[in-house]
Design a protein around this motif. Structure first.
Motif, PDB file in Angstrom:
ATOM      1  N   HIS A 248      -3.255   9.492  -8.676  1.00 22.33           N
ATOM      2  CA  HIS A 248      -4.633   9.069  -8.404  1.00 22.33           C
ATOM      3  C   HIS A 248      -5.148   9.476  -7.030  1.00 22.33           C
ATOM      4  O   HIS A 248      -6.351   9.668  -6.850  1.00 22.33           O
ATOM      5  CB  HIS A 248      -4.771   7.555  -8.599  1.00 22.33           C
ATOM      6  N   LEU A 249      -4.263   9.581  -6.059  1.00 24.26           N
ATOM      7  CA  LEU A 249      -4.681   9.938  -4.704  1.00 24.26           C
ATOM      8  C   LEU A 249      -4.408  11.405  -4.367  1.00 24.26           C
ATOM      9  O   LEU A 249      -4.744  11.846  -3.269  1.00 24.26           O
ATOM     10  CB  LEU A 249      -3.960   9.045  -3.677  1.00 24.26           C
TER      11      LEU A 249
ATOM     12  N   LEU B 242      -1.567  12.868  -3.688  1.00 28.69           N
ATOM     13  CA  LEU B 242      -0.725  12.909  -2.496  1.00 28.69           C
ATOM     14  C   LEU B 242       0.076  14.193  -2.431  1.00 28.69           C
ATOM     15  O   LEU B 242       0.583  14.671  -3.441  1.00 28.69           O
ATOM     16  CB  LEU B 242       0.230  11.706  -2.478  1.00 28.69           C
TER      17      LEU B 242
ATOM     18  N   SER C  35       0.444   6.611  -7.367  1.00 29.98           N
ATOM     19  CA  SER C  35      -0.341   6.953  -6.172  1.00 29.98           C
ATOM     20  C   SER C  35      -0.509   8.459  -6.040  1.00 29.98           C
ATOM     21  O   SER C  35      -1.589   8.942  -5.687  1.00 29.98           O
ATOM     22  CB  SER C  35       0.336   6.404  -4.915  1.00 29.98           C
ATOM     23  N   GLU C  36       0.557   9.212  -6.332  1.00 33.95           N
ATOM     24  CA  GLU C  36       0.465  10.678  -6.287  1.00 33.95           C
ATOM     25  C   GLU C  36      -0.609  11.180  -7.252  1.00 33.95           C
ATOM     26  O   GLU C  36      -1.400  12.056  -6.914  1.00 33.95           O
ATOM     27  CB  GLU C  36       1.797  11.321  -6.672  1.00 33.95           C
TER      28      GLU C  36
ATOM     29  N   GLU D 251       0.842  -1.193   0.000  1.00 36.67           N
ATOM     30  CA  GLU D 251       0.000   0.000   0.000  1.00 36.67           C
ATOM     31  C   GLU D 251       0.875   1.240   0.000  1.00 36.67           C
ATOM     32  O   GLU D 251       1.900   1.287   0.671  1.00 36.67           O
ATOM     33  CB  GLU D 251      -0.881   0.081   1.259  1.00 36.67           C
ATOM     34  N   VAL D 252       0.450   2.234  -0.764  1.00 38.00           N
ATOM     35  CA  VAL D 252       0.948   3.601  -0.653  1.00 38.00           C
ATOM     36  C   VAL D 252      -0.311   4.437  -0.517  1.00 38.00           C
ATOM     37  O   VAL D 252      -1.192   4.378  -1.378  1.00 38.00           O
ATOM     38  CB  VAL D 252       1.751   4.041  -1.895  1.00 38.00           C
ATOM     39  N   GLY D 253      -0.433   5.144   0.578  1.00 36.49           N
ATOM     40  CA  GLY D 253      -1.679   5.863   0.800  1.00 36.49           C
ATOM     41  C   GLY D 253      -1.499   7.124   1.611  1.00 36.49           C
ATOM     42  O   GLY D 253      -0.405   7.487   2.008  1.00 36.49           O
ATOM     43  N   SER D 254      -2.609   7.765   1.838  1.00 38.94           N
ATOM     44  CA  SER D 254      -2.668   8.992   2.616  1.00 38.94           C
ATOM     45  C   SER D 254      -3.539   8.716   3.828  1.00 38.94           C
ATOM     46  O   SER D 254      -4.638   8.186   3.702  1.00 38.94           O
ATOM     47  CB  SER D 254      -3.286  10.100   1.761  1.00 38.94           C
TER      48      SER D 254
ATOM     49  N   VAL E 196       5.304   3.248  -8.589  1.00 44.33           N
ATOM     50  CA  VAL E 196       4.125   3.017  -7.745  1.00 44.33           C
ATOM     51  C   VAL E 196       3.796   4.300  -6.971  1.00 44.33           C
ATOM     52  O   VAL E 196       2.635   4.693  -6.863  1.00 44.33           O
ATOM     53  CB  VAL E 196       4.349   1.829  -6.781  1.00 44.33           C
ATOM     54  N   ILE E 197       4.813   4.964  -6.456  1.00 46.04           N
ATOM     55  CA  ILE E 197       4.610   6.222  -5.726  1.00 46.04           C
ATOM     56  C   ILE E 197       4.020   7.278  -6.660  1.00 46.04           C
ATOM     57  O   ILE E 197       3.062   7.970  -6.308  1.00 46.04           O
ATOM     58  CB  ILE E 197       5.927   6.718  -5.097  1.00 46.04           C
TER      59      ILE E 197
END
Length: 156
Positions: free
Chosen positions: A84-85, A87, A81-82, A34-37, A77-78
């Motif tokens: 789509h999320l 970040l 994630s940045e 997982e990479v998340g906020s 991956v980071i």
């Protein structure tokens, strides 16, 4: 470490290594699952409402012993994630399974990411009665009574 610092490091290395606080490496076949906020909205014991936000990486090891996560793959991956999320450039915390899920800080030492222990703390010490720490004084810095008190001086 901030997310931007991690991305910068990943541009310069090939192999990603994580080291536990006890000095042992996370097994080389780890996954970043997982990479998340994570946002935390809370009230401290003094009644102050607070908000904290961090980026979270979850590390996981399975039985696929040949798996290796390269630096460029983790960076991609980071970046995904940045995108789509959305970040922000926040501090990164790492979750890793020990006896229970541990939450760690992160710092770079000699090209490896070291998981650092985190601590709880009271954010309202002045409001909930926790005394300030007394200053520590070395006993050797105090004059001994023998050298400062002489018979008849009235110091004793």
């Amino acid at each position: 470490m901030k997310l931007s610092e991690i991305k910068s490091v990943l541009s310069e290395i090939q192999e990603v290594k994580f080291i536990l606080p006890n000095g042992e490496p996370v097994p080389a076949h780890f996954h970043v699952t997982e990479v998340g906020s994570i946002q935390k909205h809370f009230m401290d014991c003094g009644g102050t409402v607070r908000k904290e936000s961090v980026i979270n990486f979850q590390l996981f090891t399975a039985t696929d012993y040949d798996h290796r996560l390269g630096a460029q793959k983790l960076r991609s991956v980071i970046e995904l994630s940045e995108k789509h999320l959305r970040l922000e450039n926040l501090d990164v915390e790492v979750e890793y399974q020990g006896e229970t899920i541990g939450k760690y800080g992160l710092e770079l030492i000699n090209g490896a990411f070291h998981l650092t222990n985190t601590q709880t703390d009271c954010l309202a010490k002045d409001k909930c009665g926790i005394p300030q720490e007394k200053p520590k004084i070395r006993m050797t810095s105090l004059q001994s009574q023998e050298s400062s008190c002489t018979p008849g001086s009235g110091c004793c």
